[in-house]
Each structure stands twice: as structure tokens, then as C-alpha cells.
Design a protein around this motif. Structure first.
Motif, PDB file in Angstrom:
ATOM      1  N   LEU A   1     -14.077   8.760  52.210  1.00 54.06           N
ATOM      2  CA  LEU A   1     -13.731   9.838  52.987  1.00 54.06           C
ATOM      3  C   LEU A   1     -14.645   9.856  53.887  1.00 54.06           C
ATOM      4  N   LEU A   2     -15.988   9.691  53.960  1.00 54.64           N
ATOM      5  CA  LEU A   2     -17.256   9.817  54.705  1.00 54.64           C
ATOM      6  C   LEU A   2     -16.973   9.635  56.225  1.00 54.64           C
ATOM      7  N   HIS A   3     -16.086   8.487  56.372  1.00 57.37           N
ATOM      8  CA  HIS A   3     -15.688   7.914  57.742  1.00 57.37           C
ATOM      9  C   HIS A   3     -14.360   8.148  58.146  1.00 57.37           C
ATOM     10  N   ARG A   4     -13.608   9.048  57.497  1.00 55.98           N
ATOM     11  CA  ARG A   4     -12.424   9.582  57.659  1.00 55.98           C
ATOM     12  C   ARG A   4     -12.134  11.086  57.949  1.00 55.98           C
ATOM     13  N   GLY A   5     -13.236  11.665  58.412  1.00 58.23           N
ATOM     14  CA  GLY A   5     -13.247  13.086  58.532  1.00 58.23           C
ATOM     15  C   GLY A   5     -13.925  14.026  57.375  1.00 58.23           C
ATOM     16  N   GLY A   6     -13.774  13.359  56.261  1.00 55.55           N
ATOM     17  CA  GLY A   6     -14.543  14.107  55.165  1.00 55.55           C
ATOM     18  C   GLY A   6     -14.039  15.201  54.730  1.00 55.55           C
ATOM     19  N   GLU A   7     -12.849  15.592  54.928  1.00 57.67           N
ATOM     20  CA  GLU A   7     -12.021  16.727  54.420  1.00 57.67           C
ATOM     21  C   GLU A   7     -10.799  16.174  53.843  1.00 57.67           C
ATOM     22  N   VAL A   8     -10.605  16.635  52.615  1.00 58.18           N
ATOM     23  CA  VAL A   8      -9.205  16.386  51.889  1.00 58.18           C
ATOM     24  C   VAL A   8      -8.615  17.636  50.977  1.00 58.18           C
ATOM     25  N   TRP A   9      -7.239  17.727  50.925  1.00 60.78           N
ATOM     26  CA  TRP A   9      -6.791  18.876  49.990  1.00 60.78           C
ATOM     27  C   TRP A   9      -6.993  18.430  48.675  1.00 60.78           C
ATOM     28  N   LEU A  10      -7.179  19.519  47.886  1.00 61.09           N
ATOM     29  CA  LEU A  10      -7.297  19.300  46.327  1.00 61.09           C
ATOM     30  C   LEU A  10      -6.232  18.568  45.677  1.00 61.09           C
ATOM     31  N   GLY A  11      -5.085  18.865  45.935  1.00 60.22           N
ATOM     32  CA  GLY A  11      -4.167  18.035  45.554  1.00 60.22           C
ATOM     33  C   GLY A  11      -3.854  16.649  45.761  1.00 60.22           C
ATOM     34  N   SER A  12      -4.678  16.221  46.853  1.00 60.35           N
ATOM     35  CA  SER A  12      -4.611  14.680  47.292  1.00 60.35           C
ATOM     36  C   SER A  12      -5.828  14.170  46.407  1.00 60.35           C
ATOM     37  N   LEU A  13      -6.689  14.763  46.267  1.00 59.28           N
ATOM     38  CA  LEU A  13      -7.710  14.175  45.251  1.00 59.28           C
ATOM     39  C   LEU A  13      -7.157  14.030  43.668  1.00 59.28           C
ATOM     40  N   ALA A  14      -6.414  15.107  43.354  1.00 66.59           N
ATOM     41  CA  ALA A  14      -5.846  14.949  42.220  1.00 66.59           C
ATOM     42  C   ALA A  14      -4.680  13.859  42.199  1.00 66.59           C
TER      43      ALA A  14
ATOM     44  N   PHE B   1     -15.377  22.793  41.591  1.00 66.50           N
ATOM     45  CA  PHE B   1     -16.205  23.747  41.335  1.00 66.50           C
ATOM     46  C   PHE B   1     -17.588  23.496  41.024  1.00 66.50           C
ATOM     47  N   ARG B   2     -17.974  22.661  40.601  1.00 61.87           N
ATOM     48  CA  ARG B   2     -19.355  22.420  40.297  1.00 61.87           C
ATOM     49  C   ARG B   2     -20.150  21.710  41.426  1.00 61.87           C
ATOM     50  N   LEU B   3     -19.438  21.022  42.400  1.00 63.87           N
ATOM     51  CA  LEU B   3     -20.020  20.626  43.304  1.00 63.87           C
ATOM     52  C   LEU B   3     -20.071  21.534  44.691  1.00 63.87           C
ATOM     53  N   ASN B   4     -19.204  22.550  44.700  1.00 67.21           N
ATOM     54  CA  ASN B   4     -18.975  23.599  45.581  1.00 67.21           C
ATOM     55  C   ASN B   4     -20.381  24.344  45.130  1.00 67.21           C
ATOM     56  N   LYS B   5     -20.518  24.530  43.911  1.00 64.70           N
ATOM     57  CA  LYS B   5     -21.526  25.472  43.381  1.00 64.70           C
ATOM     58  C   LYS B   5     -22.969  24.960  43.560  1.00 64.70           C
ATOM     59  N   GLU B   6     -23.055  23.700  43.686  1.00 62.29           N
ATOM     60  CA  GLU B   6     -24.425  23.024  43.821  1.00 62.29           C
ATOM     61  C   GLU B   6     -24.685  22.600  45.201  1.00 62.29           C
ATOM     62  N   GLY B   7     -23.667  22.837  46.034  1.00 64.71           N
ATOM     63  CA  GLY B   7     -23.962  22.773  47.452  1.00 64.71           C
ATOM     64  C   GLY B   7     -23.672  21.570  48.248  1.00 64.71           C
ATOM     65  N   TRP B   8     -22.692  20.747  47.343  1.00 68.21           N
ATOM     66  CA  TRP B   8     -22.352  19.447  47.821  1.00 68.21           C
ATOM     67  C   TRP B   8     -21.112  19.448  48.715  1.00 68.21           C
ATOM     68  N   LEU B   9     -20.378  20.435  48.433  1.00 69.58           N
ATOM     69  CA  LEU B   9     -18.891  20.755  48.909  1.00 69.58           C
ATOM     70  C   LEU B   9     -18.777  22.042  49.537  1.00 69.58           C
ATOM     71  N   GLU B  10     -17.825  22.150  50.559  1.00 66.93           N
ATOM     72  CA  GLU B  10     -17.539  23.493  50.816  1.00 66.93           C
ATOM     73  C   GLU B  10     -16.244  23.562  50.930  1.00 66.93           C
ATOM     74  N   VAL B  11     -15.653  24.650  50.793  1.00 68.07           N
ATOM     75  CA  VAL B  11     -13.870  24.913  50.474  1.00 68.07           C
ATOM     76  C   VAL B  11     -13.513  25.589  51.790  1.00 68.07           C
TER      77      VAL B  11
ATOM     78  N   TYR C   1      -9.012  23.177  50.590  1.00 64.13           N
ATOM     79  CA  TYR C   1      -9.437  21.947  51.238  1.00 64.13           C
ATOM     80  C   TYR C   1     -11.014  21.733  50.883  1.00 64.13           C
ATOM     81  N   TYR C   2     -11.513  20.628  50.534  1.00 60.59           N
ATOM     82  CA  TYR C   2     -12.798  20.513  50.345  1.00 60.59           C
ATOM     83  C   TYR C   2     -13.423  19.427  51.407  1.00 60.59           C
ATOM     84  N   ARG C   3     -14.712  19.680  51.760  1.00 59.00           N
ATOM     85  CA  ARG C   3     -15.447  18.571  52.633  1.00 59.00           C
ATOM     86  C   ARG C   3     -16.798  18.718  52.337  1.00 59.00           C
ATOM     87  N   LEU C   4     -17.639  17.648  52.877  1.00 62.30           N
ATOM     88  CA  LEU C   4     -18.966  17.579  52.418  1.00 62.30           C
ATOM     89  C   LEU C   4     -19.827  18.790  53.288  1.00 62.30           C
ATOM     90  N   THR C   5     -20.806  19.486  52.562  1.00 67.32           N
ATOM     91  CA  THR C   5     -21.551  20.491  53.372  1.00 67.32           C
ATOM     92  C   THR C   5     -22.674  19.517  54.344  1.00 67.32           C
TER      93      THR C   5
END
Length: 307
Positions: A31-44, A62-72, A80-84
Motif C-alpha cells: 500500500l505504500l506506493h498506492r496511496g497508503g489508505e485502505v478500508w478495514l474491510g479490505s484488510l480483513a 487498534f494497537r497500531l493506531n494507539k502506537e502512532g503508526w496508523l490514523e483512522v 479507513y486506515y492510513r500511515l501517519t
């Protein structure tokens, strides 16, 4: 199950898989070179075939969002989750090590970092990041690397707010008489025997996959390609991100890093087209379909050669 499916199943069950680590591998690789955002259902949907359910995905996100890796962001009932920004910087640093073309060239110089007046916890955090970047600890407050660029290191030190507390030196060790002592010091500082053993484990695990891919034919589906590529990069990054990427002159005999990298390249080239198709099919962003890969994707491993 066919032989490719058996291999995938064995790889998943070989060691416990961390959900946070696996999803970071997915973001960095797919996903890094494809916009970096995706729906939770897509990941599942992408991970379902590997035996990881939606609860596994939600917990990891949830953990990655709490640790500052992903924003929702939420649109209606969808998340929808993407890298911070921080996560994006770390993913790009990791990418430069994982997908590099070859061993770094070396002019014989060393970059030395002497820390002054850093609080203990801050010093440990900075040292951990520097070691991840390939530095070794020659002394408690002295770090060294033969393959780091000063501008990149200064940027990292600024990110941690310690640039004014670290003195940078460039040095060389030209004396032939010191080469033996230097190699011994390099072995102990970077624990090369342990890292070589990890490369050997990776090669032993993934080398049997090559003949399976050659013989798979139509049995190799886009989903299989995605699963293989994700597992390949997930297990490879666990080794290569701990590799200091020392120049050949400093490596011990029978170093397996180059063989592991070439094995990774050969498998990646074979499955990448199918993996792209699967990710495109399953992924949805907040504005619709996932964009096509950017140019940086095709520069991986010195330039992907895709059919």
C-alpha cells in the motif's frame, strides 16, 4: 490442498505471527506506493485466506493506531486506515533496506556519533533507532557505522530532538595491522554470527518455494501470489531490518545476506503481478478504487522486471 497452498499453510504456522507486524508488512509492501489508505474491510478480506479473522485485524489496527503508526478516518460506518507521518517515515526507511539492489559501496570511512548529556531513557531510545539504522555501539556513548550518509543521520537526530547533543565525526582505519582487530570488533558489535544464522533460516524456509512456483501453472492464483509475497516480505524484513548492511570488506566469510536477498528477489519477481491484481481487487479507499502503483514501486530491488 495443492503444494503451493501447503507451503503457505506451513509458513503461517511455522512461528507465531504478530498482527501488528504483519499489517505493517502489508502496508509497507502493498500500500505504500498506492496511496497508503485502505478500508478495514479490505484488510480483513485480504488476510482472511491466511486464516486471520476480522477480530485479529481489528485488534492489530487498534494497537497500531494507539502506537502512532496508523490514523483512522470514518465515512459513515466505515473506517479507513492510513500511515501517519511518523509511520510513513519509518516505512520509507524500512523500504530502503528491504528492497535495496545490493550491498552498499564503501570508501573506507566511518561515521562516529558521540552522545553528550542525554538523559538515560532518551539515550536508549536514540541508540535503539541508530542500531536499527545499522550503527553499532563501540562504547556506551559512541556509535559507529561504515555505511550511513550524514544527512540522513542528522535528519533522524533532528526527528528525536537530540541533534545538539550528538557530536558527529568522520574517521578512517587505514592501517593494515588493525584489520584483524577491526574485524573482531565488528563481529562482536554487530553480532554477525547470529544474523547470519537468521539468514540461513530464511533461505531454508523459502528456497523450496522456487520449484513449486515453476511447476504451479494455473494453480498459482492472484490470491496465492499475494499471500506468498506478504509472507516472503514479512519474514525477510524480520531479518534484513536487523542487518547493519556492512560493506563486503567487513563481512565474515560465507555471509548469507546476498544469497537471501537474491532468493527474495527471484520469488518476488514471480508473484508480484498476481499480488498486485489481488490487492487491486480487494482494496477500497475512502474515494473508491486503490490507485495504481507509483514509480517508486517499480524501482524496488534495482528495478522490477514484470511480465
Amino acid at each position: 490442498m495443492n503444494k503451493v497452498e501447503q507451503f503457505i499453510c506451513q509458513a503461517v504456522n511455522a512461528v507465531p505471527v504478530s498482527g501488528t507486524s504483519l499489517i505493517i508488512s502489508l502496508y509497507g509492501d502493498a500500500l505504500l506506493h498506492r496511496g497508503g489508505e485502505v478500508w478495514l474491510g479490505s484488510l480483513a478480506a485480504m488476510l482472511e485466506g491466511l486464516g486471520f479473522g476480522e477480530r485479529f485485524v481489528r485488534t492489530a489496527l487498534f494497537r497500531l493506531n494507539k502506537e502512532g503508526w496508523l490514523e483512522v478516518s470514518r465515512v459513515g460506518r466505515r473506517s479507513y486506515y492510513r500511515l501517519t507521518e511518523s509511520g510513513l517515515r519509518q516505512a520509507r526507511r524500512a523500504e530502503s533496506k528491504i528492497y535495496r539492489e545490493g550491498q552498499p559501496s564503501w570508501d573506507g570511512k566511518w561515521l562516529l556519533l558521540l552522545s553528550e548529556g542525554l538523559e538515560k531513557n532518551t539515550l536508549q531510545q536514540v541508540k535503539k533507532e541508530l542500531m536499527w539504522q545499522g550503527f553499532g555501539a563501540l562504547a556506551p556513548s559512541l556509535m559507529a557505522s561504515p555505511s550511513q550518509r550524514l544527512t540522513e543521520v542528522q535528519s533522524l537526530l533532528h526527528d528525536y530532538g537530540v541533534a545538539e547533543n550528538v557530536i558527529c565525526f568522520e574517521a578512517s582505519a587505514p592501517l593494515q595491522l588493525s584489520r584483524t582487530a577491526l574485524r573482531a570488533r565488528v563481529e562482536s558489535c554487530w553480532q554477525l554470527s547470529d544474523k547470519n544464522a537468521r539468514y540461513e533460516e530464511f533461505i531454508t524456509s523459502f528456497r523450496p518455494l522456487l520449484p513449486l512456483l515453476r511447476d504451479a501453472g494455473d494453480e498459482l492464483t492472484p490470491e496465492h501470489c499475494f499471500q506468498i509475497q506478504l509472507l516472503l516480505i514479512h519474514f525477510y524484513r524480520r531479518v534484513v531490518l536487523k542487518d547493519p548492511l556492512l560493506p563486503d570488506e567487513l563481512l565474515p566469510p560465507h555471509w548469507l545476506g546476498q544469497s537471501a536477498r537474491q532468493l527474495c528477489i527471484n520469488i518476488y519477481q514471480r508473484v508480484a503481478p498476481g499480488a498486485q491484481l489481488f490487492v487491486s481487487e480487494k482494496s477500497e479507499t475512502s474515494v473508491g478504487a486503490l490507485p495504481a502503483p507509483g514509480g517508486g514501486y517499480f524501482q524496488r530491488f534495482g528495478g522490477l522486471v514484470l511480465p
